[in-house]
Design a protein around this motif. Sequence first.
Motif, short mmCIF file in Angstrom:
data_model
loop_
_atom_site.label_atom_id
_atom_site.label_comp_id
_atom_site.label_asym_id
_atom_site.label_seq_id
_atom_site.Cartn_x
_atom_site.Cartn_y
_atom_site.Cartn_z
N ALA A 249 0.81 -1.22 0.00
CA ALA A 249 0.00 0.00 0.00
C ALA A 249 0.84 1.26 0.00
CB ALA A 249 -0.93 0.02 1.21
N SER A 250 2.13 1.15 0.09
CA SER A 250 2.97 2.35 0.13
C SER A 250 2.91 3.06 -1.21
CB SER A 250 4.40 2.01 0.50
OG SER A 250 4.98 1.22 -0.51
N ALA A 251 3.22 4.35 -1.20
CA ALA A 251 3.15 5.18 -2.41
C ALA A 251 4.13 4.65 -3.45
CB ALA A 251 3.49 6.62 -2.07
N PRO A 252 3.77 4.78 -4.73
CA PRO A 252 4.68 4.33 -5.77
C PRO A 252 5.96 5.16 -5.75
CG PRO A 252 2.84 5.54 -6.71
CD PRO A 252 2.56 5.34 -5.25
N ALA A 253 7.00 4.54 -6.17
CA ALA A 253 8.29 5.22 -6.17
C ALA A 253 8.27 6.39 -7.14
CB ALA A 253 9.39 4.24 -6.56
N VAL A 254 8.70 7.54 -6.67
CA VAL A 254 8.78 8.75 -7.48
C VAL A 254 10.25 8.97 -7.81
CG1 VAL A 254 8.32 11.23 -7.52
CG2 VAL A 254 6.77 9.70 -6.32
N PRO A 255 10.54 9.27 -9.05
CA PRO A 255 11.94 9.54 -9.38
C PRO A 255 12.50 10.65 -8.48
CG PRO A 255 10.59 9.50 -11.37
CD PRO A 255 9.66 9.38 -10.20
N ASP A 256 13.78 10.54 -8.15
CA ASP A 256 14.40 11.48 -7.23
C ASP A 256 14.28 12.92 -7.69
OD1 ASP A 256 15.07 9.50 -5.48
OD2 ASP A 256 17.08 9.20 -6.32
N GLY A 257 14.43 13.18 -8.97
CA GLY A 257 14.31 14.53 -9.51
C GLY A 257 12.91 15.09 -9.33
N GLU A 258 11.92 14.26 -9.55
CA GLU A 258 10.53 14.68 -9.39
C GLU A 258 10.22 14.96 -7.93
OE1 GLU A 258 6.59 15.51 -10.65
OE2 GLU A 258 8.43 15.31 -11.79
N ALA A 259 10.70 14.11 -7.03
CA ALA A 259 10.46 14.31 -5.60
C ALA A 259 11.13 15.60 -5.12
CB ALA A 259 10.99 13.12 -4.81
N ALA A 260 12.33 15.87 -5.60
CA ALA A 260 13.04 17.09 -5.21
C ALA A 260 12.30 18.32 -5.74
CB ALA A 260 14.47 17.06 -5.73
#
Length: 188
Positions: A26-37
């Motif tokens: 149920a955890s959030a899908p992985a977001v690319p590091d650049g997008e998260a930043a």
Amino acid sequence: MLKLVFTGVWVCAVTLGSVYFSMQSASAPAVPDGEAARRASEQYVPGEMITIPVIRDGSVQGYFLTKLSFSATKEGINNLRAPLRQMVTDELYDLLVGSKFIDIADTGTFDLPTFKTTVKDGLNKKLGDEVITEVLVEQLEYLTKEDVKRVANSQNVPRQKPVPITDKNGNVAGDKLPEGAVKASSAH
């Protein structure tokens, strides 16, 4: 007794395992590091309702009502010399009052992506940096002068007299009290 203890341990192990695996899935899908930043460096700025007159041929033809919100960089917002909402309102008036690139009255030619890009580019130009990253349209309406007159006139219509509520005998409610009833005092 030992059998009961093993059953309890077994139930606890199964429960903990199922909770662990359900939390993992149920955890959030992985977001690319650049997008998260990028998301972490942005801030949502709610807009306010703005009414802009549409002027053509030297007279007001109607009114453009809009509520725009923005996604902006936190660093850019902190470096502004005035509050962002007031600067946005000022720039929207500069961009839209008497503007030829947007013909709101002709809805067939209105291009929303171009409008959003123009607003974003105009705001960033005024702010002197890439502060606004995205324009979010919450409300977008156009009212002609006739629409405004129609609304104004409907508010000035005389109110109708209230319709009295009657009981099954045709008596108006509140006129007569049943025999022996005492009128309640409104004093507190």
